[in-house]
Design an enzyme around this catalytic site. Structure first.
Site, PDB file in Angstrom:
ATOM      1  N   ASN A  11       4.417  -1.568   6.344  1.00  0.00           N
ATOM      2  CA  ASN A  11       3.408  -0.787   7.062  1.00  0.00           C
ATOM      3  C   ASN A  11       4.025   0.228   8.013  1.00  0.00           C
ATOM      4  OD1 ASN A  11       0.678  -1.340   9.374  1.00  0.00           O
ATOM      5  ND2 ASN A  11       0.674  -0.030   7.579  1.00  0.00           N
ATOM      6  N   ARG A  14       4.729   4.021   3.489  1.00  0.00           N
ATOM      7  CA  ARG A  14       3.717   4.420   2.498  1.00  0.00           C
ATOM      8  C   ARG A  14       2.284   4.235   2.969  1.00  0.00           C
ATOM      9  NH1 ARG A  14       5.857   0.781  -2.264  1.00  0.00           N
ATOM     10  NH2 ARG A  14       6.220  -0.550  -0.457  1.00  0.00           N
ATOM     11  N   SER A  15       1.937   3.032   3.419  1.00  0.00           N
ATOM     12  CA  SER A  15       0.536   2.796   3.779  1.00  0.00           C
ATOM     13  C   SER A  15       0.096   3.583   5.017  1.00  0.00           C
ATOM     14  CB  SER A  15       0.223   1.304   3.912  1.00  0.00           C
ATOM     15  OG  SER A  15       1.027   0.667   4.862  1.00  0.00           O
ATOM     16  N   ASP A 124       9.105   3.382  -2.506  1.00  0.00           N
ATOM     17  CA  ASP A 124       9.234   3.114  -1.076  1.00  0.00           C
ATOM     18  C   ASP A 124      10.283   4.059  -0.482  1.00  0.00           C
ATOM     19  OD1 ASP A 124       9.486   2.155   1.485  1.00  0.00           O
ATOM     20  OD2 ASP A 124       9.541   0.043   0.875  1.00  0.00           O
TER      21      ASP A 124
END
Length: 156
Positions: A11, A14-15, A124
């Protein structure tokens, strides 16, 4: 309120990038009172930390805000608090499905929204360093997701 949660491993890359991008698109369309966006990680290593420097630099370059964003870990309550749980790779999707509490939300693999892409997982950038590649995928996928939400909830 329609609630969207993006999930990756830590977290911080990417998110949160997807969270910031979709929030930006939601604001541009004036839907911020109808759609809430958040992100979480399946791991707990970065809880409380801001997005990764590479994510912040990239978002800055596109003038996309990541204000007040801090890493958090996915929890069983997220199943009932979110309508869409969007996982950035297969491992994250498996990890989410294995969290006790059962899925009420729709669990989506991010790259399933981009069927014409060769990649089937969002790489990632914590490991690859290629934040621009991730942004391009995230930007395109968020467009598809927003259209899906607008259509399913008659927001358009």
């Amino acid at each position: 309120m329609i609630n969207v949660l993006f999930v990756c491993l830590g977290n911080i890359c990417r998110s949160p990038m997807a969270e910031a991008v979709l929030r930006h698109k939601v604001l541009e369309k004036g839907l911020e009172h109808q759609i809430r966006v958040d992100s979480a990680g399946t791991g707990d290593w970065h809880v409380g930390k801001p997005p990764h420097e590479g994510t912040r630099k990239l978002l800055d370059s596109y003038q996309i805000s990541y204000a007040n964003m801090a890493a958090r870990q996915f929890a069983s309550e997220d199943f009932t608090q979110f309508d869409y749980i969007v996982c950035m790779d297969n491992s994250n999707a498996d990890n989410v499905r294995n969290v006790p509490g059962g899925a009420e939300a729709e669990i989506i693999k991010f790259m399933d929204m981009l069927p014409d892409e060769k990649l089937r997982e969002v790489p990632d950038p914590y490991h690859t360093g290629n934040f621009e590649e991730v942004y391009e995928l995230v930007n395109a996928g968020c467009d598809v997701l927003l259209r899906k939400i607008e259509a399913e909830h008659s927001l358009a």
